[in-house]
Design an enzyme around this catalytic site. Structure first.
Site, short mmCIF file in Angstrom:
data_model
loop_
_atom_site.label_atom_id
_atom_site.label_comp_id
_atom_site.label_asym_id
_atom_site.label_seq_id
_atom_site.Cartn_x
_atom_site.Cartn_y
_atom_site.Cartn_z
N TYR A 28 0.84 -1.21 0.00
CA TYR A 28 0.00 0.00 0.00
C TYR A 28 0.87 1.25 0.00
O TYR A 28 0.72 2.13 -0.87
CB TYR A 28 -0.89 -0.04 1.24
CG TYR A 28 -1.90 1.09 1.33
CD1 TYR A 28 -3.03 1.12 0.51
CD2 TYR A 28 -1.73 2.12 2.26
CE1 TYR A 28 -3.97 2.15 0.62
CE2 TYR A 28 -2.67 3.14 2.37
CZ TYR A 28 -3.79 3.15 1.55
OH TYR A 28 -4.72 4.16 1.67
N THR A 43 -9.75 8.82 7.79
CA THR A 43 -11.08 9.40 7.64
C THR A 43 -12.12 8.34 7.97
O THR A 43 -11.92 7.15 7.68
CB THR A 43 -11.25 9.92 6.19
OG1 THR A 43 -10.23 10.90 5.96
CG2 THR A 43 -12.60 10.56 5.97
P1 NAD Z 1 -12.67 1.76 0.14
O1 NAD Z 1 -11.98 0.45 0.22
O2 NAD Z 1 -14.02 1.89 0.76
O3 NAD Z 1 -12.80 2.25 -1.35
C1 NAD Z 1 -11.94 1.87 -2.39
C2 NAD Z 1 -12.77 1.58 -3.62
O4 NAD Z 1 -11.90 1.24 -4.71
C3 NAD Z 1 -13.74 0.40 -3.44
O5 NAD Z 1 -15.02 0.74 -3.93
C4 NAD Z 1 -13.09 -0.71 -4.26
O6 NAD Z 1 -14.02 -1.67 -4.73
C5 NAD Z 1 -12.42 0.08 -5.36
N1 NAD Z 1 -11.30 -0.61 -6.00
C6 NAD Z 1 -10.28 -1.27 -5.40
N2 NAD Z 1 -9.45 -1.76 -6.33
C7 NAD Z 1 -9.95 -1.41 -7.54
C8 NAD Z 1 -9.56 -1.62 -8.89
N3 NAD Z 1 -8.44 -2.32 -9.19
N4 NAD Z 1 -10.32 -1.12 -9.88
C9 NAD Z 1 -11.46 -0.43 -9.59
N5 NAD Z 1 -11.88 -0.19 -8.35
C10 NAD Z 1 -11.13 -0.67 -7.33
O7 NAD Z 1 -11.68 2.83 0.79
P2 NAD Z 1 -11.84 4.39 1.05
O8 NAD Z 1 -11.58 4.62 2.47
O9 NAD Z 1 -13.07 4.91 0.43
O10 NAD Z 1 -10.58 4.95 0.26
C11 NAD Z 1 -10.68 5.58 -0.99
C12 NAD Z 1 -9.31 6.09 -1.42
O11 NAD Z 1 -8.82 7.04 -0.47
C13 NAD Z 1 -8.25 4.98 -1.52
O12 NAD Z 1 -7.44 5.24 -2.63
C14 NAD Z 1 -7.48 5.15 -0.25
O13 NAD Z 1 -6.16 4.70 -0.40
C15 NAD Z 1 -7.55 6.64 -0.01
N6 NAD Z 1 -7.39 6.95 1.43
C16 NAD Z 1 -8.39 6.71 2.32
C17 NAD Z 1 -8.18 6.99 3.66
C18 NAD Z 1 -9.24 6.75 4.71
O14 NAD Z 1 -8.97 6.94 5.89
N7 NAD Z 1 -10.45 6.40 4.37
C19 NAD Z 1 -6.96 7.50 4.08
C20 NAD Z 1 -5.95 7.71 3.14
C21 NAD Z 1 -6.19 7.45 1.80
#
Ligand code: NAD
Ligand code: UDP
Ligand code: UDP
Length: 321
Positions: free
Chosen positions: A144, A174
């Protein structure tokens, strides 16, 4: 009206972003392979003629015509991104290449959902964007962390080499409604455990810290960053700078749920960062952004969401009966 692609749009953050951009009068294309996202998160949007859903894996090319791209596709919780680490890396790296190739071809602005994990287990506290981080390249979190770091490199190289208009957001922890109940993240774990009366699993002694941002604030930050003038590339930290220990978080959740769950202590996972707090001066300066939702307020909304979700799943999911 802009046409906007959101990869990972059926996930936790993505589904809130789809809602927000539709409400602002845009056309939204959501591309998701449903690895960690679900149709349930966006089912209320499917009847909207300005919303389009594509089942698509971003490691494969995608040809659509759009004005803006928010690249959120990537599993975000340690349990999910460690399930298939090679696919996690492909999603970050091949996904970034494909979405940047698309942005280059159609001359779209593209925003990358990067992460505080690029700082690893930081020696600089709070973290500023100029800090390069302390990341293990071969550990269990590396798929990651290094994937996201490589994606940032690709964004800046497409910007320098091809003039692609990029925005890189470094998102800190978040939380909010639509987190998955079983994805292993601390806020969802603790709330579900508290509501079920199960023991609260604190990893290590619970003295490690995180700074928790409510989803609505984060979405405001993403939309604000996309709207900044062309010269702004980031990276820009987005997160709530109020820092808590994990033990304090557990205690807040117990108080707000009125649960009598006991605290139990489990081994700290490998490379778990000891402290994390964003310095958000740059986001404040560039777009006047700062979080508005205090932890208790955001936790109350999140607890209501999980309470309803567990209720729909029946008494056994709450540990009753
Ligand atoms: P999440 O796992 O709920 O959402 C990720 C989404 O991406 C899911 O709907 C999943 O099905 C989709 N996905 C995964 N691999 C894929 C692929 N190869 N092709 C198409 N879709 C794909 O997570 P989230 O918390 O909503 O995070 C969203 C983004 O924000 C991510 O990139 C994550 O790294 C980043 N992020 C989130 C946080 C947090 O605290 N929530 C913190 C830092 C970064
Ligand atoms: N790509 C895509 N959609 C597009 C344009 C490109 O998915 O509309 C993908 C394409 O498959 C390519 C990648 O983006 O592999 C990188 O594109 P770029 O033009 O930078 O590189 P090249 O095509 O020369 O490999
Ligand atoms: N954590 C915990 N109990 C849990 C889940 C997580 O104590 O049931 C800890 C974890 O070890 C980490 C912090 O809470 O120190 C945040 O974990 P999360 O997986 O939510 O996010 P990240 O480590 O990626 O910030």
């Amino acid at each position: 009206m802009k046409r906007i692609l959101i990869t990972g749009g059926a996930g936790f953050l993505g589904s809130h972003l789809c809602e927000r951009l539709l409400a602002d009068g845009n056309e939204v294309i959501c591309a998701d392979n449903f690895f960690t996202g679900s149709k349930r998160n966006i089912i209320h949007l499917l009847a909207n003629p300005y919303f389009e859903l594509i089942r698509h894996d971003v490691t494969f090319p995608l040809y659509v015509e759009v004005d803006e791209i928010y690249n959120l596709a990537c599993p975000a919780s340690p349990v999910n991104y460690q399930f298939d680490p090679v696919q996690t890396l492909k999603t970050s790296v091949h996904g970034a290449i494909n979405m940047l190739g698309l942005a280059k071809r159609v001359k779209a602005r593209i925003l990358q959902a990067s992460t505080s994990e690029v700082y690893g287990d930081p020696e600089v506290h709070p973290q500023t964007e100029s800090y390069w981080g302390k990341v293990n390249p071969i550990g269990i979190r590396s798929c990651y962390d290094e994937g996201k770091r490589c994606a940032e490199t690709l964004f800046f190289d497409y910007h320098r080499q091809h003039g692609v208009a990029i925005k890189v957001a470094r998102i800190f922890n978040t939380y909010g409604p639509r987190m998955q109940p079983n994805d292993g993240r601390v806020v969802s774990n603790f709330i579900v455990q508290a509501l079920r009366g199960d023991p609260i699993t604190i990893y290590g002694e619970g003295q490690q810290t995180r700074s928790f941002c409510y989803v609505d604030d984060l979405v405001d930050g993403l939309v604000g960053l996309m709207a900044t003038q062309g010269a702004v590339t980031g990276p820009v930290n987005l997160g709530n700078p109020v820092e808590f220990t994990i033990r304090q978080l557990a205690e807040r959740i117990l108080a707000l749920t009125g649960s009598s769950s006991e605290l139990i202590f489990r081994p700290l996972p490998q490379d778990d960062p000891q402290q994390r707090q964003p310095n958000i001066s740059l986001a404040k300066q560039l777009m006047g952004w700062e979080p508005m939702v205090m932890l208790d307020q955001g936790l109350e909304k999140t607890i209501s969401y999980f309470d309803q979700l567990l209720g729909e799943a029946g008494p056994s999911s709450r540990g009753e009966g």
